[in-house]
Design an enzyme around this catalytic site. Structure first.
Site, short mmCIF file in Angstrom:
data_model
loop_
_atom_site.label_atom_id
_atom_site.label_comp_id
_atom_site.label_asym_id
_atom_site.label_seq_id
_atom_site.Cartn_x
_atom_site.Cartn_y
_atom_site.Cartn_z
N GLY A 1 0.82 -1.21 0.00
CA GLY A 1 0.00 0.00 0.00
C GLY A 1 0.85 1.25 0.00
O GLY A 1 0.55 2.21 -0.68
N LYS B 1 8.63 -3.93 4.98
CA LYS B 1 7.86 -2.99 4.17
C LYS B 1 8.54 -1.64 4.31
O LYS B 1 8.71 -1.13 5.42
CB LYS B 1 6.44 -2.92 4.72
N ASP C 1 -9.93 -2.40 3.97
CA ASP C 1 -9.30 -2.79 2.71
C ASP C 1 -9.09 -4.29 2.65
O ASP C 1 -8.03 -4.77 2.28
CB ASP C 1 -7.97 -2.03 2.52
#
Ligand SMILES: *[C@@H]1O[C@H](CO)[C@@H](O)[C@H](O)[C@H]1NC(C)=O
Ligand SMILES: *[C@@H]1O[C@H](CO)[C@@H](O)[C@H](O)[C@H]1NC(C)=O
Ligand SMILES: *[C@@H]1O[C@H](CO)[C@@H](O)[C@H](O)[C@H]1NC(C)=O
Ligand SMILES: *[C@@H]1O[C@H](CO)[C@@H](O)[C@H](O)[C@H]1NC(C)=O
Ligand SMILES: *[C@@H]1O[C@H](CO)[C@@H](O)[C@H](O)[C@H]1NC(C)=O
Ligand SMILES: *[C@@H]1O[C@H](CO)[C@@H](O)[C@H](O)[C@H]1NC(C)=O
Ligand SMILES: *[C@@H]1O[C@H](CO)[C@@H](O)[C@H](O)[C@H]1NC(C)=O
Length: 815
Positions: free
Chosen positions: A507, A525, A622
């Site tokens: 994302g 990440k 999401d």
């Protein structure tokens, strides 16, 4: 209960209960006994009473447990405080009607109490798990000489009365076990307190930990989640002689019980037949605001705000400096003293948990006006409310002194009126105060503007390390305790972020695989530079995921922050994400139906945790196949909390100007109006289930028969009684038709147009796990492809771990 292998009493049965058919013994008559190894079974075979040990301990106890449902839960223990140290115990019913537990030299280890002498007593284990001593010829159980339901241990079962009976001198309350393997009395009790208007209270020894709040006609004021449900019915009885809470099971194949665990948390469990295990259905204590008097006197706790504690209007912190540092325990004091004779006013608060009622007064027949007048007449009265909120409301409850342990909910339909000096309420207050107040407001506005400017300057300067660093360690005044990784460790682990190690785009940045020195595999990440949005999501992810722990949520290991770098470190999940399998012809075969069904159930249970059982109640916003990662046993783990939002009450709904998420998984009310609630996740879940069953993407769905959308296609097939046509060809050899049909049915209920028609995740979990009848789904939201593409946005890219380039973020509103 591994060490407990009950043997049925064939010889005993033969000798003394000739009339009993077979060996399902359910009673002991006067003079008879059972020895260690023998058991008594209730008539339906559901419950069993006998001797048991726990863990590695040799201590023997007499207890009652579920016989059919294993899972090792002991519901009641006789000799909690006096274990036998060997297997020589004998449980005997004396001719006077007293149950005695004897050790090897006939010493009494435990005995029941008798209310009156008996003639011809018999001890029976009933199908409710109640162990009862009664006259052999008396069938009225209200008349029992003794019953285990009057002496509960840590479990509150259907049919029990939780509370007091003044006529019989009974006080039935729960006491926790000392530890999981030690049934002796723990520190915690859960007990009805009738010193003011009754409420249930959890105490750690004598210290109050938690309060249910008073009963308001529908539920306890502190349990907004206690609502009519498919599993149990409940109620509260309050008469001259008796005050108790009770519940009844609605479907005997779905048992449910309330347990005060060894940490003092009151939890309700329900049995799920399919998984053959108890699931946590709800907890009395859900978050910090349930900690008794966290905000002190006259404070109000709101879990959705930061800081959690605020003073009631017109009050200010007693010790402002301590309050600043999140020590709220001293609470708040009035800015303006009450003027009882000059006339005070009341300020209404809505949607609250009513304050502690131990110092309260009540009258059931007064109305709200009479209640207000009664409060005004007594100078020490500080607040009033209705006793019963049903209909127009009725009854009167008054408080005196400081108001303790108020919390804010979003949906509790409970009001309270707090007494204030007239000048604090406004209205007819003198003009002077008004002017002073508005000057105050202007000054404080200016002050905050200056402060804000200062913060912004500082923030912009240090936004990379300073700001986020704080988030790694602390949020909402709480320590997150997230380990910090050194940047060189991560650089080494990921081979300096080499392309070969790249797993995909998440994302808010790229995701890399890494191996720590100790061999542990990690996923890193990395926030892409200059992404404002990325920073918000990064913070969000840290704040939420660090506090969540569930086997179906991805685990965060730590974070790493350096001047130009912000990274999150997760457990590495070798099988990447769900979309890699279900939308791929070849790999789809690897995910057979049993595995897919496990993924459906695991995802549901992860979502249920987010919505209800985690300390922060969270809407993921999401959920999609890309965000469901798979561990090496193909167990699902929900990931990517960048867009998650916490909410306070049960079914709060919020509105956002910026609609973020992924098209194809968004519910209509969210995509079109920006409205979101937990029902948004339910919708996304329904889409994911249909994708798992069909092996087809909802977005860009394309079918030769010219069908509308995946949702429309599924519904049409379901309506035309051809649901199996939806099934992915990759699983036709492994699927279980009943499970597939149930999954499709539940999924269609989840994607209903109207959020109110969609079940909550707790119901979804129950529906998937049972065979009970389901409501018929109506036409789903986004029935036709047009309505999907209307809102659709461009997409592209490869599908890889951590949600790939799937256009997670999409601004519908023009900037
Ligand atoms: C228990 O019952 C058995 C057989 O009925 C008897 O022999 C034994 O003495 C009894 N034990 C006690 C402690 O009463
Ligand atoms: C059990 O406790 C008794 C005293 O209460 C003692 O005499 C006996 O030796 C103990 N037995 C075992 C096996 O420890
Ligand atoms: C039995 O009753 C007496 C007095 O009513 C009480 O003191 C005692 O604790 C009771 N024993 C049990 C095991 O409940
Ligand atoms: C219960 O109280 C004791 C002290 O009386 C304390 O040590 C313990 O941490 C408390 N437990 C909880 C869960 O608050
Ligand atoms: C409760 O209020 C009603 C109506 O005002 C009054 O008649 C009654 O006496 C009150 N009861 C008590 C116990 O104060
Ligand atoms: C106010 O109410 C309290 C609690 O019921 C009572 O003790 C006190 O006497 C009352 N005061 C007056 C003036 O009525
Ligand atoms: C009760 O639950 C069982 C198992 O889930 C189900 O088969 C049965 O139909 C249910 N009964 C009712 C009345 O819903």
């Amino acid at each position: 209960m591994e060490s407990c292998f009950p043997i049925l009493l064939r010889s005993f049965c033969f000798m003394s209960l000739v009339l009993q058919i077979g060996y399902a013994l359910d009673s002991i008559s006067a003079g008879q006994n059972i020895t260690d190894g023998q058991t008594i079974v209730s008539p339906s075979g559901n419950f069993e009473l006998g001797f048991f040990s726990r863990g590695s301990s040799k201590n023997r106890y007499v207890g009652i447990w579920y016989k059919k449902l294993s899972a090792g839960r002991v519901l009641w223990v006789a000799n909690r405080e006096n274990p036998l140290n060997d297997s020589s115990g004998v449980l005997k019913l004396t001719p006077q009607g007293v149950l005695t537990l004897l050790n090897h030299n006939n010493g009494i280890v435990w005995s029941s109490n008798v209310s009156r002498p008996a003639q011809n007593p018999i001890a029976l284990l009933l199908d409710s798990a109640n162990f009862v001593i009664k006259e052999g010829n008396d069938n009225d159980l209200g008349d029992a000489i003794w019953q285990s339901f009057d002496h509960p241990c840590d479990s509150f079962l259907a049919g029990m009365k939780f509370g007091i009976d003044r006529a019989k001198g009974l006080d039935r309350y729960l006491t926790s076990w000392k530890s999981v393997d030690d049934p002796s009395l723990g520190d915690f009790t859960y007990r009805l307190d009738s010193s003011g208007y009754p409420q249930l209270i959890v105490r750690n020894r004598s210290v109050v930990q938690f309060r249910s709040g008073p009963w308001n006609g529908l539920r306890f004021s502190g349990f907004p989640q206690l609502r009519p449900n498919p599993v149990y019915s409940f109620g509260f009885v309050f008469t001259q002689n008796e005050i108790y809470y009770y519940f009844n099971i609605l479907n005997s194949s779905v048992p449910s019980m309330l347990v005060l665990n060894e940490n003092g948390i009151a939890q309700r469990f329900s049995w799920v037949d399919r998984t053959h295990d108890w699931i946590l259905y709800s907890s009395a204590q859900t978050d910090d605001c349930d900690t008794y008097a966290l905000c002190g006197g006259n404070g109000n706790c709101n879990i959705a705000s930061s800081p959690k504690c605020v003073c009631l209007t017109g009050f200010m912190p007693k010790y402002p400096s301590a309050w600043e540092f999140a020590d709220w325990s001293n609470g708040c004091v009035r800015r303006t003293e009450l003027d009882c004779l000059g006339g005070d006013k009341f300020l209404k608060y809505t949607e609250v948990k009513l304050p502690d009622t131990r110092q309260s007064w009540f009258n059931e027949s007064m109305n709200l006006q009479e209640c207000e007048q009664t409060c005004l007449r007594n100078c020490s009265c500080t607040a009033y409310s209705n006793l019963d909120i049903r209909g127009q409301g009725s009854g009167c409850l008054l408080w005196f002194g400081d108001l303790m342990d108020i919390r804010q909910f979003n949906e509790n339909s409970q009001d309270i009126y707090v007494r204030m000096a007239a000048s604090e309420v406004g209205g007819s207050s003198s003009r002077k105060t008004g002017t002073r107040k508005s000057t105050g407001i202007i000054v404080s506005t200016m002050l905050s503007a200056v402060l804000l400017l200062g913060i912004m300057v500082v923030f912009m300067k240090y936004r990379r390390d300073g700001q986020i660093f704080r988030f790694c360690h602390q949020s909402h005044g709480e320590d997150l305790d997230l380990p910090m990784f050194d940047v060189t460790t991560i650089v080494n682990a990921t081979n300096n972020f080499s392309e070969d190690n790249k797993l995909g785009e998440g994302g808010f940045g790229a995701v890399y695989k890494g191996v720590l020195r100790n061999g542990q595999e990690i996923a890193v990440k990395r926030l892409s530079e200059n992404s404002r949005q990325g920073q918000d999501e990064f913070k969000n992810e840290v704040v939420y995921i660090a506090k969540l722990q569930h086997r179906n949520l991805v685990k965060i290991l730590g974070c790493c922050i350096q001047v130009d770098e912000m990274m999150l470190i997760y457990e590495f999940l070798p099988n990447r994400s769900l979309d890699c399998f279900i939308f791929d012809r070849e790999k789809g075969v690897l995910l057979d139906w049993p595995r897919r069904f496990t993924i459906i159930n695991g995802t549901a249970s992860g979502l249920l945790y987010l919505h209800r059982d985690s300390r922060l109640r969270i809407i993921h916003r999401d959920l999609k196949a890309e965000n469901i990662l798979l561990d090496n046993e193909m167990n699902p783990k929900i990931s990517d909390f960048g867009l998650a939002r916490s909410f306070g009450g049960n079914e709060s709904e919020a509105n956002t100007k910026r609609v973020v998420g992924t098209y194809g998984y968004m519910s209509p009310e969210y995509a079109i109006h920006g409205l979101y609630s937990i029902k948004l996740d339910v919708f996304s879940f329904g889409v994911v289930v249909l994708e798992i069953v069909s092996g087809q993407r909802n977005r860009g769905f394309n079918h030769p028969d010219n069908h509308s959308s995946l949702l429309g296609f599924a519904w049409t097939l379901f309506r035309d009684r051809k649901p199996m046509k939806l099934v992915d060809p990759s699983i036709t050899s492994t699927f279980n038709p009943a499970e597939v049909l149930r999954s499709i049915h539940v999924a269609l209920l989840c994607v209903q147009q109207n959020p109110r028609d969609r079940p909550e995740m707790s119901s979804v979990v129950m529906m998937l796990g049972s065979e009970s009848a389901l409501p018929h789904p109506k036409q789903p939201g986004f029935f036709s492809e047009e309505s999907v593409s209307e809102a659709s946005s461009s997409s592209g890219g490869k599908h890889q771990q951590y949600s790939a380039n799937e256009m997670t973020i999409s601004d519908v509103q023009p900037r």
